[in-house]
Design a protein around this motif. Structure first.
Motif, PDB file in Angstrom:
ATOM      1  N   ARG A 195     -30.255  -7.797  21.432  1.00  0.00           N
ATOM      2  CA  ARG A 195     -30.344  -6.417  20.942  1.00  0.00           C
ATOM      3  C   ARG A 195     -29.354  -5.498  21.653  1.00  0.00           C
ATOM      4  NH1 ARG A 195     -36.554  -4.520  20.832  1.00  0.00           N
ATOM      5  NH2 ARG A 195     -35.529  -2.686  19.970  1.00  0.00           N
ATOM      6  N   GLN A 196     -29.025  -5.811  22.904  1.00  0.00           N
ATOM      7  CA  GLN A 196     -28.270  -4.864  23.714  1.00  0.00           C
ATOM      8  C   GLN A 196     -26.809  -5.224  23.919  1.00  0.00           C
ATOM      9  OE1 GLN A 196     -30.317  -2.952  27.032  1.00  0.00           O
ATOM     10  NE2 GLN A 196     -32.009  -4.380  26.772  1.00  0.00           N
ATOM     11  N   ALA A 197     -26.470  -6.479  23.772  1.00  0.00           N
ATOM     12  CA  ALA A 197     -25.121  -6.890  24.150  1.00  0.00           C
ATOM     13  C   ALA A 197     -24.353  -7.442  22.961  1.00  0.00           C
ATOM     14  CB  ALA A 197     -25.182  -7.946  25.264  1.00  0.00           C
ATOM     15  N   HIS A 198     -23.201  -6.850  22.668  1.00  0.00           N
ATOM     16  CA  HIS A 198     -22.374  -7.411  21.608  1.00  0.00           C
ATOM     17  C   HIS A 198     -21.669  -8.675  22.087  1.00  0.00           C
ATOM     18  CE1 HIS A 198     -19.657  -4.630  23.801  1.00  0.00           C
ATOM     19  NE2 HIS A 198     -18.719  -5.491  23.485  1.00  0.00           N
ATOM     20  N   THR A 199     -21.832  -8.999  23.379  1.00  0.00           N
ATOM     21  CA  THR A 199     -21.283 -10.252  23.908  1.00  0.00           C
ATOM     22  C   THR A 199     -22.233 -11.425  23.702  1.00  0.00           C
ATOM     23  OG1 THR A 199     -22.262  -9.773  26.075  1.00  0.00           O
ATOM     24  CG2 THR A 199     -19.978  -9.092  25.729  1.00  0.00           C
ATOM     25  N   PHE A 200     -23.447 -11.187  23.191  1.00  0.00           N
ATOM     26  CA  PHE A 200     -24.460 -12.236  23.176  1.00  0.00           C
ATOM     27  C   PHE A 200     -24.010 -13.465  22.387  1.00  0.00           C
ATOM     28  CE2 PHE A 200     -28.372 -14.185  21.412  1.00  0.00           C
ATOM     29  CZ  PHE A 200     -28.951 -14.567  22.602  1.00  0.00           C
ATOM     30  N   GLY A 201     -23.424 -13.259  21.212  1.00  0.00           N
ATOM     31  CA  GLY A 201     -22.983 -14.390  20.404  1.00  0.00           C
ATOM     32  C   GLY A 201     -21.965 -15.242  21.131  1.00  0.00           C
ATOM     33  N   ARG A 202     -20.981 -14.580  21.749  1.00  0.00           N
ATOM     34  CA  ARG A 202     -19.969 -15.329  22.502  1.00  0.00           C
ATOM     35  C   ARG A 202     -20.565 -16.004  23.720  1.00  0.00           C
ATOM     36  NH1 ARG A 202     -15.295 -11.154  23.577  1.00  0.00           N
ATOM     37  NH2 ARG A 202     -16.970  -9.642  23.264  1.00  0.00           N
ATOM     38  N   LEU A 203     -21.581 -15.345  24.319  1.00  0.00           N
ATOM     39  CA  LEU A 203     -22.203 -15.907  25.519  1.00  0.00           C
ATOM     40  C   LEU A 203     -22.918 -17.215  25.205  1.00  0.00           C
ATOM     41  CD1 LEU A 203     -22.728 -15.317  28.549  1.00  0.00           C
ATOM     42  CD2 LEU A 203     -24.845 -14.188  27.846  1.00  0.00           C
ATOM     43  N   ILE A 204     -23.767 -17.220  24.180  1.00  0.00           N
ATOM     44  CA  ILE A 204     -24.500 -18.459  23.892  1.00  0.00           C
ATOM     45  C   ILE A 204     -23.570 -19.532  23.332  1.00  0.00           C
ATOM     46  CG2 ILE A 204     -26.706 -17.281  23.619  1.00  0.00           C
ATOM     47  CD1 ILE A 204     -26.462 -17.758  20.601  1.00  0.00           C
ATOM     48  N   GLU A 205     -22.513 -19.102  22.640  1.00  0.00           N
ATOM     49  CA  GLU A 205     -21.515 -20.082  22.190  1.00  0.00           C
ATOM     50  C   GLU A 205     -20.855 -20.751  23.389  1.00  0.00           C
ATOM     51  OE1 GLU A 205     -17.246 -20.183  19.783  1.00  0.00           O
ATOM     52  OE2 GLU A 205     -18.522 -18.404  19.680  1.00  0.00           O
ATOM     53  N   SER A 206     -20.526 -19.944  24.400  1.00  0.00           N
ATOM     54  CA  SER A 206     -19.929 -20.491  25.621  1.00  0.00           C
ATOM     55  C   SER A 206     -20.909 -21.396  26.352  1.00  0.00           C
ATOM     56  CB  SER A 206     -19.488 -19.348  26.545  1.00  0.00           C
ATOM     57  OG  SER A 206     -18.491 -18.555  25.938  1.00  0.00           O
ATOM     58  N   PHE A 207     -22.173 -20.995  26.393  1.00  0.00           N
ATOM     59  CA  PHE A 207     -23.192 -21.823  27.031  1.00  0.00           C
ATOM     60  C   PHE A 207     -23.283 -23.189  26.356  1.00  0.00           C
ATOM     61  CE2 PHE A 207     -26.050 -18.193  28.838  1.00  0.00           C
ATOM     62  CZ  PHE A 207     -25.123 -17.986  29.839  1.00  0.00           C
ATOM     63  N   GLY A 208     -23.331 -23.181  25.025  1.00  0.00           N
ATOM     64  CA  GLY A 208     -23.436 -24.448  24.309  1.00  0.00           C
ATOM     65  C   GLY A 208     -22.221 -25.322  24.514  1.00  0.00           C
ATOM     66  N   ARG A 209     -21.037 -24.722  24.469  1.00  0.00           N
ATOM     67  CA  ARG A 209     -19.801 -25.476  24.629  1.00  0.00           C
ATOM     68  C   ARG A 209     -19.687 -26.075  26.033  1.00  0.00           C
ATOM     69  NH1 ARG A 209     -16.794 -21.706  22.944  1.00  0.00           N
ATOM     70  NH2 ARG A 209     -16.146 -20.892  24.976  1.00  0.00           N
ATOM     71  N   ASN A 210     -20.310 -25.422  27.003  1.00  0.00           N
ATOM     72  CA  ASN A 210     -20.230 -25.884  28.391  1.00  0.00           C
ATOM     73  C   ASN A 210     -21.499 -26.605  28.850  1.00  0.00           C
ATOM     74  OD1 ASN A 210     -17.599 -24.733  29.880  1.00  0.00           O
ATOM     75  ND2 ASN A 210     -18.249 -23.261  28.325  1.00  0.00           N
ATOM     76  N   ALA A 211     -22.329 -27.044  27.897  1.00  0.00           N
ATOM     77  CA  ALA A 211     -23.518 -27.848  28.205  1.00  0.00           C
ATOM     78  C   ALA A 211     -24.398 -27.177  29.251  1.00  0.00           C
ATOM     79  CB  ALA A 211     -23.117 -29.254  28.668  1.00  0.00           C
ATOM     80  N   VAL A 212     -24.767 -25.916  28.971  1.00  0.00           N
ATOM     81  CA  VAL A 212     -25.629 -25.192  29.899  1.00  0.00           C
ATOM     82  C   VAL A 212     -26.907 -25.985  30.154  1.00  0.00           C
ATOM     83  CG1 VAL A 212     -26.838 -23.889  28.098  1.00  0.00           C
ATOM     84  CG2 VAL A 212     -26.625 -22.923  30.387  1.00  0.00           C
ATOM     85  N   ARG A 213     -27.407 -25.910  31.373  1.00  0.00           N
ATOM     86  CA  ARG A 213     -28.678 -26.545  31.714  1.00  0.00           C
ATOM     87  C   ARG A 213     -29.814 -25.558  31.496  1.00  0.00           C
ATOM     88  NH1 ARG A 213     -28.490 -31.097  36.095  1.00  0.00           N
ATOM     89  NH2 ARG A 213     -26.461 -32.033  35.660  1.00  0.00           N
TER      90      ARG A 213
END
Length: 362
Positions: A195-213
């Motif tokens: 709701r608050q961050a327009h970076t959220f989409g890029r953030l979770i995309e980066s997490f997925g691409r980098n195999a976040v734990r």
């Protein structure tokens, strides 16, 4: 005062967020004749709550107090399905999953309480005189300076996204955050980010691409950072990090400069409390200057009381942060992402992005 801990088995039940496992029971017994009883269901580690419970118990040594410590989704399940733990039902329910607490109150599981102490709360931390915020806790990024290169320390979410893009090979599987399908507070924080961050989409995309734990709770992530399995933890509760630092950990917190979310642990008196007068007395103590002083000075939690200053207080946090603080407000707006269809869609998108790389997995 006698204090002992035993395991309390829950019913085998599954919520939309997580399966209930078991809560741990701690009893603060009387040394003389017992004249009352208080039962607390809490999604807050005993270590964080013990000091304030013990101080209250010192004022009321005639009371027996049982504290049941479970995960946020377990506590929600137990209240929603009117389950008991060890044959006991709660007088007070405490959780950092603000949205789940609002839903329980909205569904009629709380009873109102008004006092001088509740009136001192900021408007955003008091909903309908039924749900009350009693802490002011930052949501932080965490790292270990012994393992994270100093030039890589992120100060904003933009920094974190850029770091994962530019050094993807180095950070593969070395970032961790909540598994929001299992953690109530993790789900809350992710939806607030959305709701608050327009970076959220890029953030979770980066997490997925980098195999976040992914982890159920802050403690698991902090342990993984300390032993080097993980380099950065995202959306961690600052209170638990504060506790470990106080005990000598080398961990460091980052209050994001783009914005730092603030969560408040929410307490309410159960509508069917068998000890309503005692529950009101405990709640008022929890909100009082005396109780808040204990939270600030003798626990890892951050006090919300407006008159307190220094470390571990809302005033101290305002001085420490460089960017805006964004307290999550107690309001019906928290129910939006608990709509079943919206929740399923949000979780499906999250799972698609994240995969299933658990903290501790090889």
């Amino acid at each position: 005062m006698k204090v002992f801990r035993i395991a309390a088995c829950t019913l085998a039940m599954v919520s939309a967020l997580a399966a209930a496992n078991a809560a741990e029971r701690t009893t603060f017994g009387t040394t003389g004749r017992e004249t009352g009883h208080l039962v607390l269901f809490g999604a807050t580690d005993l270590a964080a709550m013990q000091a304030v419970i013990e101080h209250f118990h010192g004022l009321r040594p005639d009371l027996a107090i049982d504290y049941f410590d479970g995960h946020t989704a377990e506590v929600y399940d137990a209240v929603l399905k009117e389950a008991d733990w060890n044959g006991m039902r709660p007088d007070i329910v405490i959780s950092s999953a603000m949205d789940l607490q609002v839903k329980l109150v909205n569904d009629g599981f709380a009873q109102p309480h008004e006092s001088a102490e509740t009136e001192r709360l900021p408007d955003w931390a008091n909903w309908r005189n039924e749900a009350f915020g009693f802490t002011f806790e930052p949501v932080v990024m965490v790292y270990n300076p012994l393992t994270l290169p100093p030039e890589d320390v992120p100060s904003t979410r933009f920094d974190l996204v850029r770091l994962l893009r530019e050094k993807s090979d180095f950070y593969q599987g070395r970032i961790a955050t909540y598994d929001i399908a299992q953690s109530g507070v993790g789900y809350l924080l992710a939806t607030q980010d959305a709701r608050q961050a327009h970076t959220f989409g890029r953030l979770i995309e980066s997490f997925g691409r980098n195999a976040v734990r992914l982890a159920c709770c802050t403690v698991d992530v902090l342990e993984a950072i300390e032993d080097g399995r993980v380099l950065i933890g995202y959306n961690m509760l600052g209170s638990y990090t504060r506790q470990r630092i106080a005990h000598g950990s080398s961990l460091v917190t980052v209050l994001p400069k783009d914005y730092t979310m603030v969560v408040s642990r929410i307490a309410f008196i159960h509508r069917q409390s068998a000890n309503a007068a005692t529950a009101r007395a405990f709640l008022d103590y929890l909100l009082s200057r005396a109780g808040q002083e204990v939270l600030a000075r003798e626990s890892s939690l951050y006090a919300i009381h407006p008159d307190l200053t220094g470390p571990g207080t809302a005033e101290g946090l305002h001085k420490e942060v460089e960017g805006p603080l964004r307290p999550i407000s107690l309001s019906p707006g928290l129910l939006a992402y608990l709509d079943r269809m919206k929740q399923e869609r949000f979780l499906a998108d999250w799972r698609t992005a994240m995969g299933s790389n658990r903290v501790g997995a090889d």
